[in-house]
Design a protein around this motif. Structure first.
Motif, PDB file in Angstrom:
ATOM      1  N   GLY A  22       0.828  -1.210   0.000  1.00 28.31           N
ATOM      2  CA  GLY A  22       0.000   0.000   0.000  1.00 28.31           C
ATOM      3  C   GLY A  22       0.857   1.252   0.000  1.00 28.31           C
ATOM      4  N   SER A  23       1.858   1.280   0.862  1.00 30.71           N
ATOM      5  CA  SER A  23       2.670   2.498   0.927  1.00 30.71           C
ATOM      6  C   SER A  23       3.522   2.639  -0.326  1.00 30.71           C
ATOM      7  CB  SER A  23       3.531   2.496   2.184  1.00 30.71           C
ATOM      8  OG  SER A  23       4.265   1.318   2.273  1.00 30.71           O
ATOM      9  N   LEU A  65       2.575   1.765  -3.280  1.00 32.66           N
ATOM     10  CA  LEU A  65       1.681   2.349  -4.290  1.00 32.66           C
ATOM     11  C   LEU A  65       1.468   3.833  -4.019  1.00 32.66           C
ATOM     12  CD1 LEU A  65      -0.970  -0.453  -4.749  1.00 32.66           C
ATOM     13  CD2 LEU A  65       0.750   0.330  -6.371  1.00 32.66           C
ATOM     14  N   MET A  66       1.367   4.186  -2.746  1.00 29.75           N
ATOM     15  CA  MET A  66       1.157   5.600  -2.419  1.00 29.75           C
ATOM     16  C   MET A  66       2.361   6.453  -2.841  1.00 29.75           C
ATOM     17  SD  MET A  66      -1.748   6.162  -1.384  1.00 29.75           S
ATOM     18  CE  MET A  66      -1.633   7.817  -0.747  1.00 29.75           C
ATOM     19  N   PHE A  85       1.483   7.207  -6.334  1.00 31.00           N
ATOM     20  CA  PHE A  85       0.244   7.920  -6.621  1.00 31.00           C
ATOM     21  C   PHE A  85       0.140   9.289  -5.966  1.00 31.00           C
ATOM     22  CE2 PHE A  85      -1.552   3.551  -7.443  1.00 31.00           C
ATOM     23  CZ  PHE A  85      -1.457   3.713  -8.808  1.00 31.00           C
ATOM     24  N   SER A  86       0.955   9.562  -4.940  1.00 32.85           N
ATOM     25  CA  SER A  86       0.759  10.863  -4.298  1.00 32.85           C
ATOM     26  C   SER A  86       1.352  11.967  -5.172  1.00 32.85           C
ATOM     27  CB  SER A  86       1.371  10.885  -2.901  1.00 32.85           C
ATOM     28  OG  SER A  86       2.600  10.256  -2.885  1.00 32.85           O
ATOM     29  N   HIS A 100       5.305  14.026   0.022  1.00 32.35           N
ATOM     30  CA  HIS A 100       4.473  12.920   0.506  1.00 32.35           C
ATOM     31  C   HIS A 100       4.989  11.590  -0.031  1.00 32.35           C
ATOM     32  CE1 HIS A 100       0.766  15.615   1.379  1.00 32.35           C
ATOM     33  NE2 HIS A 100       1.879  16.040   1.940  1.00 32.35           N
ATOM     34  N   SER A 101       5.432  11.596  -1.287  1.00 30.29           N
ATOM     35  CA  SER A 101       5.985  10.369  -1.864  1.00 30.29           C
ATOM     36  C   SER A 101       7.138   9.863  -1.013  1.00 30.29           C
ATOM     37  CB  SER A 101       6.505  10.639  -3.276  1.00 30.29           C
ATOM     38  OG  SER A 101       5.445  10.868  -4.139  1.00 30.29           O
ATOM     39  N   TRP A 139       5.963   8.389   2.217  1.00 27.01           N
ATOM     40  CA  TRP A 139       5.417   7.040   2.015  1.00 27.01           C
ATOM     41  C   TRP A 139       6.540   6.042   1.791  1.00 27.01           C
ATOM     42  CZ3 TRP A 139       1.106   5.542   3.699  1.00 27.01           C
ATOM     43  CH2 TRP A 139      -0.005   6.387   3.698  1.00 27.01           C
ATOM     44  N   THR A 171       7.392   2.549   3.625  1.00 31.81           N
ATOM     45  CA  THR A 171       7.711   1.289   2.936  1.00 31.81           C
ATOM     46  C   THR A 171       8.961   0.654   3.529  1.00 31.81           C
ATOM     47  OG1 THR A 171       6.922   2.421   0.975  1.00 31.81           O
ATOM     48  CG2 THR A 171       7.934   0.273   0.659  1.00 31.81           C
TER      49      THR A 171
END
Lengths: 166, 194, 350
Positions: free
Chosen positions: A17-18, A20-21, A24-25, A30-31, A34, A38
């Motif tokens: 999830g992280s 992918l975030m 996507f962020s 923020h990337s 995340w 990870t």
């Protein structure tokens, strides 16, 4: 399902999830944050595999040092643009195509390797502990280890020299 | 030219020696100094409980004096108002009526006497100008307040306590005034004028 | 560790221990703020706080209450989530380090051996480094999320300071690790109890380097540039108010307490009371003696931290970097080489 399995699944979901975030962020800061999450969940996996040394080194080196440098760069570049410029349609298409084929190649290559068929040992095995790791590094891989340490030392000396010049 | 004080010190500009260059020894020396102060006697005065004595020549809030029988000395001559460089004093005179002899010492008295403490610079010129020994500076200062109006001190605020009704307070205030007079002999010379 | 949580008694024991450790660190940090002001006062010929309660002992409570009732301001263009996350991370990382510190030996309480260490992992020192290296994030996220260039610059300053001194810190410890041969804080302490001397005797230079780096890592004077109010327009917590500011300031004191405990454990024998043979004492007595010893050493170190703060002026930023990279790191490398040579030639039996 034991507590180890439970933790494994939680960590796996968190990792994916992280990760992918990260992609996507919209905000690069923020990337990076995340990405740090990870790394933490990957470290959690290492702990589950009884490789505490790897887990903590992963945190020190990646989360503690490299990601800080990433943050430095991104914060100083001030990438908070209101909206990223729209990419062309064919560029997006090409991106999806090349990314998909890379994934295909990776899956095909890893599908039949030996390590995939091996049972994963949870909580046992001491390959990741500091003693056995030290033995391997200083007996079997002594030459590459020393060469890389010389490389790091020269990098450090170079940094000091550059710092002294200005 | 001689130095004004003997405390001037030449700055030592010699290059640092090895011990000073490694800096550590100097740190220990500095820490020794702070440790010495750690055990020194403290200079703090615990204010509300403990007060510093005022200097005898301190110029604080004004006090309107009375004589021994408790009569106001001020005759509203206006010399203090004239002397005041900050123009803080205003007054209104009035004639003493029969039957008021125990209140006012002479035929004329100040019906209104106001000092604006926001203007007053506590120079003490009013005290020096007064021929009747009626106004003195005391050893207190104006306390803080919320409004400008409250800094205009009237006669109620300024008058020394009445010896007839509040003998103790009067004695205390009087004692302070006498101490002040003893220290400033030029203030007492007006006493002979009465 | 959590993997063994099937044993509920064990889990409960650890939970209670964690609660106690966190409470103690909070209380110690609280009174460290009081002690700081008292020490500052005494060194400047003043009395320090003495109005709230006897000797001003309630002053920390009054300060905390004041911070709680201050207005909470979140800058309008800031990232709200990260803005709140920053001080929380600072607090969290400050607390996390205490997990691997051995507060005392093993004691028998109610029929089970209770270990006065939250987690005796065999990489204790590395864990500390991991958490310390994360401490940067609270600062950086807080500084960036404030949406203020001065906060951001202070955050970058603080982060690069922390990273620089982490290096020297790690190098100064490697020499110690050569002697102990273990990364577990418990083992290091026990070696010092059994051996004749504390590690400071074998590693005086290492101790000094580690101490200086600990000062820098805690952002204590003379390395308190991230929060230099007057000359650098304050620090990364410029936009913070109320208890969020309190968290940042408070985490500094917790860090100070924890790092003093770590110094005491690594170099000063941990819970080893000098001139007392713990083995002859009964369980509870040994425990109390050990706790008194550890806390005594810690408090002395905290006092020295404060003593330094109220003696030395702040470094300029280039001086700070010079000291770190050109002073401490070469010294640490030198210390490492010397120690390595001595270990190689004298203690071959290891």
């Amino acid at each position: 399902m034991g507590i180890t399995q439970l933790l494994f699944w939680i960590l796996t979901i968190l990792t994916l999830g992280s990760a992918l975030m990260v992609i996507f962020s919209k905000n690069p800061v923020h990337s990076i944050l995340w990405l740090i999450v990870t790394f933490f969940s990957i470290s959690g996996h290492y702990v589950l595999l009884n490789a505490q040394f790897l887990a903590i080194v992963n945190i020190i080196v990646y989360a503690g040092a490299i990601m800080v440098l990433f943050l430095f760069v991104v914060m100083l570049m001030n990438l908070n643009m209101p909206a990223a410029p729209l990419k062309k349609k064919w560029l997006k298409f090409a991106g999806v195509l090349s990314g998909g084929s890379l994934m295909l190649v990776l899956i095909a290559a890893l599908k039949d390797t030996e390590s995939m068929r091996r049972e994963v040992l949870m909580q046992t095995g001491d390959i990741g502990l500091i003693n056995s790791l030290g033995m391997v590094l200083f007996k079997d891989y002594i030459l590459p280890f020393e060469i890389s340490s010389v490389l790091f030392l020269s990098a450090m000396v170079g940094a000091v020299v550059i710092g002294k010049k200005t | 030219m001689d130095a004004l004080t003997q405390r001037a010190k030449l700055v030592d500009r010699r290059p640092m020696n090895w011990l000073e260059k490694i800096y550590l020894w100097e740190i220990f020396k500095g820490m020794g100094i702070t440790l010495k102060h750690f055990f020194k006697k403290k200079v703090t005065i615990q204010y509300p409980e403990e007060k510093r004595p005022f200097s005898p020549v301190f110029r604080g809030l004004q006090v309107l004096n009375r004589d021994e029988e408790g009569r106001e000395r001020c005759t509203a001559c206006g010399l203090c108002a004239v002397a005041c460089p900050a123009e803080a004093i205003t007054m209104e005179g009035a004639e003493r009526l029969p039957g008021e002899e125990h209140l006012y010492r002479e035929e004329k008295y100040a019906a209104k006497y106001e000092i604006n403490m926001l203007r007053c610079i506590f120079c003490g010129l009013c005290e020096e100008a007064c021929p009747k020994d009626a106004i003195y500076l005391s050893e207190t200062f104006a306390p803080a307040n919320y409004s400008r109006k409250s800094f205009i001190y009237g006669k109620d605020d300024l008058l020394i306590p009445d010896p007839a009704t509040q003998p103790e307070e009067y004695a205390a205030a009087k004692g302070l005034l006498d101490k002040r007079k003893n220290h400033n002999p030029d203030l007492t010379k007006t006493n002979e004028l009465k | 560790m959590t993997l063994l949580a099937f044993d509920w008694g064990f889990a409960l024991e650890k939970l209670v221990l964690i609660a106690i450790v966190i409470t103690v660190s909070l209380v110690v940090a609280m009174y460290a703020t009081y002690a700081e002001r008292k020490v500052a006062g005494f060194m400047q010929d003043r009395l320090g706080p003495n109005r709230a309660g006897p000797f001003g002992l309630l002053q920390p409570l009054a300060d905390g209450l004041k911070l709680f009732f201050k207005e909470e301001i979140i800058p309008s263009n800031s990232n709200k989530f990260l803005f709140i996350l920053g001080p929380c991370l600072a607090m969290l990382t400050a607390m996390m380090t205490s997990a691997v510190i051995p507060w005392g030996g093993k004691v028998e309480l109610g029929g089970r051996m209770v270990d006065l260490q939250v987690a005796d992992i065999n990489i204790g020192i590395l864990y500390i480094f991991g958490v310390v290296s994360l401490g940067v994030y609270g600062m950086m996220i807080g500084g960036w999320a404030s949406n203020n260039k001065y906060s951001l610059m202070a955050a970058l300053r603080g982060a690069s300071q922390a990273i620089s001194y982490e290096l020297a810190m790690g190098l100064s410890l490697i020499a110690l690790l050569m002697l102990t041969g273990s990364l577990s804080l418990r083992t290091i302490t026990e070696q010092q109890i059994q051996g004749n001397w504390w590690n400071i005797v074998y590693q005086p230079l290492g101790f000094l380097l580690f101490f200086i780096c600990a000062l820098a890592e805690c952002n204590r004077a003379p390395f308190d540039l991230p929060e230099a109010e007057s000359e650098l327009n304050m620090g990364y917590h410029q936009e913070y108010s109320s208890m969020k500011l309190g968290f940042f300031l408070f985490s500094e004191y917790i860090n100070m307490f924890i790092s003093c405990t770590i110094i005491a454990t690594l170099f000063l024998g941990g819970y080893d009371m000098p001139f007392v043979d713990e083995a002859k004492l009964s369980g509870i007595a040994a425990l109390i003696v050990g706790l008194v010893a550890l806390f005594g050493k810690t408090f002395i170190l905290i006092f020295i931290f404060m003593w330094i703060r109220w003696t030395l002026p702040r470094f300029r930023y280039d001086q700070l970097m010079n000291l770190g990279w050109k002073g401490l790191i070469p010294l640490a490398l030198f210390n490492m080489v010397i120690t390595g040579a001595i270990v190689l030639f004298t203690m071959k039996a290891h």
